[in-house]
Design a protein around this motif. Structure first.
Motif, PDB file in Angstrom:
ATOM      1  N   MET A  78       0.813  -1.209   0.000  1.00 56.52           N
ATOM      2  CA  MET A  78       0.000   0.000   0.000  1.00 56.52           C
ATOM      3  C   MET A  78       0.853   1.268   0.000  1.00 56.52           C
ATOM      4  O   MET A  78       0.438   2.302  -0.521  1.00 56.52           O
ATOM      5  N   THR A  79       2.047   1.211   0.571  1.00 59.61           N
ATOM      6  CA  THR A  79       2.867   2.417   0.674  1.00 59.61           C
ATOM      7  C   THR A  79       3.903   2.540  -0.440  1.00 59.61           C
ATOM      8  O   THR A  79       4.157   3.649  -0.930  1.00 59.61           O
ATOM      9  N   GLU A  80       4.485   1.430  -0.867  1.00 56.46           N
ATOM     10  CA  GLU A  80       5.585   1.500  -1.827  1.00 56.46           C
ATOM     11  C   GLU A  80       5.155   1.225  -3.257  1.00 56.46           C
ATOM     12  O   GLU A  80       5.770   1.740  -4.189  1.00 56.46           O
ATOM     13  N   TRP A  81       4.150   0.428  -3.463  1.00 57.47           N
ATOM     14  CA  TRP A  81       3.703   0.125  -4.810  1.00 57.47           C
ATOM     15  C   TRP A  81       2.705   1.179  -5.278  1.00 57.47           C
ATOM     16  O   TRP A  81       2.166   1.948  -4.488  1.00 57.47           O
ATOM     17  N   ALA A  95      -1.900  14.308  -3.671  1.00 55.75           N
ATOM     18  CA  ALA A  95      -2.156  14.197  -2.234  1.00 55.75           C
ATOM     19  C   ALA A  95      -1.838  12.789  -1.741  1.00 55.75           C
ATOM     20  O   ALA A  95      -1.314  12.609  -0.632  1.00 55.75           O
ATOM     21  N   ARG A  96      -2.122  11.804  -2.580  1.00 60.62           N
ATOM     22  CA  ARG A  96      -1.789  10.429  -2.215  1.00 60.62           C
ATOM     23  C   ARG A  96      -0.283  10.266  -2.051  1.00 60.62           C
ATOM     24  O   ARG A  96       0.183   9.564  -1.144  1.00 60.62           O
ATOM     25  N   GLN A  97       0.507  10.935  -2.922  1.00 58.62           N
ATOM     26  CA  GLN A  97       1.968  10.868  -2.786  1.00 58.62           C
ATOM     27  C   GLN A  97       2.418  11.481  -1.470  1.00 58.62           C
ATOM     28  O   GLN A  97       3.306  10.937  -0.777  1.00 58.62           O
ATOM     29  N   SER A  98       1.797  12.604  -1.083  1.00 55.80           N
ATOM     30  CA  SER A  98       2.168  13.241   0.185  1.00 55.80           C
ATOM     31  C   SER A  98       1.804  12.356   1.380  1.00 55.80           C
ATOM     32  O   SER A  98       2.582  12.241   2.342  1.00 55.80           O
ATOM     33  N   VAL A  99       0.638  11.726   1.310  1.00 55.89           N
ATOM     34  CA  VAL A  99       0.226  10.831   2.398  1.00 55.89           C
ATOM     35  C   VAL A  99       1.177   9.640   2.499  1.00 55.89           C
ATOM     36  O   VAL A  99       1.549   9.203   3.587  1.00 55.89           O
ATOM     37  N   SER A 129      17.804   7.377  -3.726  1.00 57.78           N
ATOM     38  CA  SER A 129      18.472   8.374  -4.569  1.00 57.78           C
ATOM     39  C   SER A 129      17.665   8.723  -5.820  1.00 57.78           C
ATOM     40  O   SER A 129      17.817   9.808  -6.379  1.00 57.78           O
ATOM     41  N   TYR A 130      16.817   7.803  -6.266  1.00 53.86           N
ATOM     42  CA  TYR A 130      16.061   8.054  -7.493  1.00 53.86           C
ATOM     43  C   TYR A 130      14.630   8.536  -7.216  1.00 53.86           C
ATOM     44  O   TYR A 130      13.868   8.760  -8.148  1.00 53.86           O
ATOM     45  N   TYR A 131      14.282   8.726  -5.932  1.00 53.40           N
ATOM     46  CA  TYR A 131      12.891   9.013  -5.588  1.00 53.40           C
ATOM     47  C   TYR A 131      12.410  10.337  -6.183  1.00 53.40           C
ATOM     48  O   TYR A 131      11.311  10.414  -6.745  1.00 53.40           O
ATOM     49  N   ILE A 132      13.221  11.382  -6.081  1.00 57.91           N
ATOM     50  CA  ILE A 132      12.800  12.695  -6.573  1.00 57.91           C
ATOM     51  C   ILE A 132      12.575  12.653  -8.081  1.00 57.91           C
ATOM     52  O   ILE A 132      11.597  13.199  -8.600  1.00 57.91           O
ATOM     53  N   GLY A 133      13.482  11.986  -8.807  1.00 57.04           N
ATOM     54  CA  GLY A 133      13.303  11.874 -10.255  1.00 57.04           C
ATOM     55  C   GLY A 133      12.089  11.040 -10.627  1.00 57.04           C
ATOM     56  O   GLY A 133      11.368  11.357 -11.575  1.00 57.04           O
ATOM     57  N   TYR A 134      11.850   9.970  -9.853  1.00 55.47           N
ATOM     58  CA  TYR A 134      10.695   9.101 -10.112  1.00 55.47           C
ATOM     59  C   TYR A 134       9.382   9.859  -9.913  1.00 55.47           C
ATOM     60  O   TYR A 134       8.490   9.831 -10.762  1.00 55.47           O
ATOM     61  N   ILE A 135       9.264  10.565  -8.799  1.00 52.81           N
ATOM     62  CA  ILE A 135       8.063  11.345  -8.536  1.00 52.81           C
ATOM     63  C   ILE A 135       7.965  12.528  -9.501  1.00 52.81           C
ATOM     64  O   ILE A 135       6.879  12.907  -9.943  1.00 52.81           O
ATOM     65  N   SER A 138      -1.356  24.149 -11.972  1.00 53.44           N
ATOM     66  CA  SER A 138      -0.102  23.390 -11.879  1.00 53.44           C
ATOM     67  C   SER A 138       0.862  24.051 -10.902  1.00 53.44           C
ATOM     68  O   SER A 138       1.520  23.376 -10.104  1.00 53.44           O
ATOM     69  N   PHE A 139       0.974  25.376 -10.981  1.00 52.42           N
ATOM     70  CA  PHE A 139       1.844  26.094 -10.064  1.00 52.42           C
ATOM     71  C   PHE A 139       1.423  25.829  -8.619  1.00 52.42           C
ATOM     72  O   PHE A 139       2.253  25.484  -7.763  1.00 52.42           O
ATOM     73  N   ALA A 140       0.125  26.012  -8.334  1.00 50.24           N
ATOM     74  CA  ALA A 140      -0.359  25.884  -6.958  1.00 50.24           C
ATOM     75  C   ALA A 140      -0.174  24.475  -6.419  1.00 50.24           C
ATOM     76  O   ALA A 140       0.357  24.274  -5.311  1.00 50.24           O
ATOM     77  N   ILE A 141      -0.578  23.457  -7.207  1.00 48.96           N
ATOM     78  CA  ILE A 141      -0.519  22.075  -6.737  1.00 48.96           C
ATOM     79  C   ILE A 141       0.920  21.629  -6.511  1.00 48.96           C
ATOM     80  O   ILE A 141       1.237  20.990  -5.491  1.00 48.96           O
ATOM     81  N   ASN A 142       1.822  21.968  -7.434  1.00 46.76           N
ATOM     82  CA  ASN A 142       3.209  21.527  -7.299  1.00 46.76           C
ATOM     83  C   ASN A 142       3.936  22.253  -6.168  1.00 46.76           C
ATOM     84  O   ASN A 142       4.771  21.645  -5.486  1.00 46.76           O
ATOM     85  N   ILE A 143       3.637  23.523  -5.954  1.00 46.22           N
ATOM     86  CA  ILE A 143       4.265  24.251  -4.844  1.00 46.22           C
ATOM     87  C   ILE A 143       3.807  23.664  -3.503  1.00 46.22           C
ATOM     88  O   ILE A 143       4.616  23.462  -2.584  1.00 46.22           O
ATOM     89  N   VAL A 144       2.498  23.362  -3.404  1.00 47.78           N
ATOM     90  CA  VAL A 144       1.983  22.768  -2.165  1.00 47.78           C
ATOM     91  C   VAL A 144       2.612  21.406  -1.923  1.00 47.78           C
ATOM     92  O   VAL A 144       3.023  21.073  -0.797  1.00 47.78           O
ATOM     93  N   TYR A 145       2.724  20.589  -2.992  1.00 50.52           N
ATOM     94  CA  TYR A 145       3.326  19.256  -2.823  1.00 50.52           C
ATOM     95  C   TYR A 145       4.785  19.362  -2.376  1.00 50.52           C
ATOM     96  O   TYR A 145       5.215  18.659  -1.453  1.00 50.52           O
ATOM     97  N   SER A 146       5.569  20.229  -3.031  1.00 48.03           N
ATOM     98  CA  SER A 146       6.983  20.355  -2.665  1.00 48.03           C
ATOM     99  C   SER A 146       7.143  20.871  -1.238  1.00 48.03           C
ATOM    100  O   SER A 146       8.044  20.426  -0.508  1.00 48.03           O
TER     101      SER A 146
END
Length: 307
Positions: free
Chosen positions: A110-113, A149-153, A165-171, A188-196
């Motif tokens: 549930m968390t990694e896949w 939001a699922r990625q943040s959770v 090491s590859y997580y940032i590139g993968y996401i 896009s600006f708003a959603i990506n800034i909030v996620y980062s």
């Protein structure tokens, strides 16, 4: 039965239901194509227009329509990719069987896949194909927001994933695909800034300050914002060019009707002085024998030489 395994069972059930819906719709689609006897597949970034553009409102309206059109066309391709991923994932899960017996294995799935994300995407794409009217601006925004939001959770529940090491590139690659799907620079600006911001806060809370992670996450964000701006400028230029072409076409047709009412013959010339369209009235005036092309493609200067 433990709670995590219950969630796994529910997710697997929904995955199979989504696959069944996919197979049913695909079979129905290709069966209709076979019955009809054919297999038909549905098939200038120059200026950065400012807000003073008089055509801005019309251009933005056309951009929204084309964005929804792209989403409807792309939903079929995305459903095929998610279907393949789900089939492979479910086959692996049933082969090992550990995920149905161990809470730890269920938690890892549930968390990694990307099982949960694939289920959401497959359901969303197949429902959009069955009911095209649900593809609206707010539904696209909601889908992209839910996926990020699922990625943040996931990062909050399993922060160790961010140590890869590859997580940032993968996401980042996933965020780029979602950015193109969204097709809206401001959203896009708003959603990506909030996620980062959430990503950096979760990392700092769990692991403290790390130059590598922070620098690369900020660089990834800046690159995504730059790509969003480029994509917006490109789609804006494309939509404006389409509107200008339609306006010129209507103006040309109006001028042709006015001239045809006042003149004996109207001739359209290309840049090489070739007659672009049939001119039967000119053919009659010059006492030429009637032809199917009606002087179309004839050099206009040759008519003077003949005279």
């Amino acid at each position: 039965m433990h709670a995590m395994r219950s969630i796994i069972y529910a997710t697997v059930v929904f995955a199979y239901l989504a696959l069944a819906l996919f197979m049913l719709q695909a079979f129905s689609h290709y069966w209709q194509k076979l019955r009809k006897g054919g297999w038909m597949w549905t098939t200038n970034l120059r200026l950065n227009w400012q807000s003073t553009d008089p055509m801005r409102l019309k251009v933005l309206d056309l951009m929204m329509k084309r964005r929804l059109h792209r989403a409807r066309l792309g939903s079929a391709s995305l459903s095929y990719m998610t279907m393949v991923y789900l089939v492979l994932t479910l086959a692996h899960m049933h082969t090992s069987g550990e995920v149905f017996r161990s809470d730890q294995a269920a938690w890892k799935v549930m968390t990694e896949w990307e099982l949960f994300t694939a289920v959401i995407c497959l359901w969303a794409t197949r429902l959009s194909i069955s009911f095209p009217w649900i593809v609206k601006t707010w539904t696209l925004n909601l889908l992209v927001t839910l996926l990020l939001a699922r990625q943040s959770v996931r990062e909050f529940l399993a922060p160790d994933l961010m140590l890869s090491s590859y997580y940032i590139g993968y996401i980042g690659s996933q965020r780029l695909v979602l950015l193109i799907l969204l097709g809206n620079a401001k959203a896009s600006f708003a959603i990506n800034i909030v996620y980062s911001t959430c990503n950096l806060a979760i990392y700092f809370f769990n692991f403290g300050w790390n130059d590598f992670h922070y620098v690369y996450e900020v660089l990834s964000l800046l690159l995504l914002l730059f790509m969003a701006r480029i994509f917006h400028a490109w789609t804006y230029s494309e939509a404006r060019a389409i509107l200008q072409a339609k306006t010129l076409s209507r103006s040309e047709a109006t001028m042709h009707r006015l001239l045809a009412a006042m003149c004996d013959a109207v001739v359209h010339l290309g840049p090489d002085y070739l007659i672009r369209y049939p001119a039967p009235k000119l053919e009659v005036l010059l006492l030429k024998p009637k032809t199917h092309a009606s002087l179309q493609g004839t050099p206009f200067t040759d008519l003077f030489l003949d005279g």
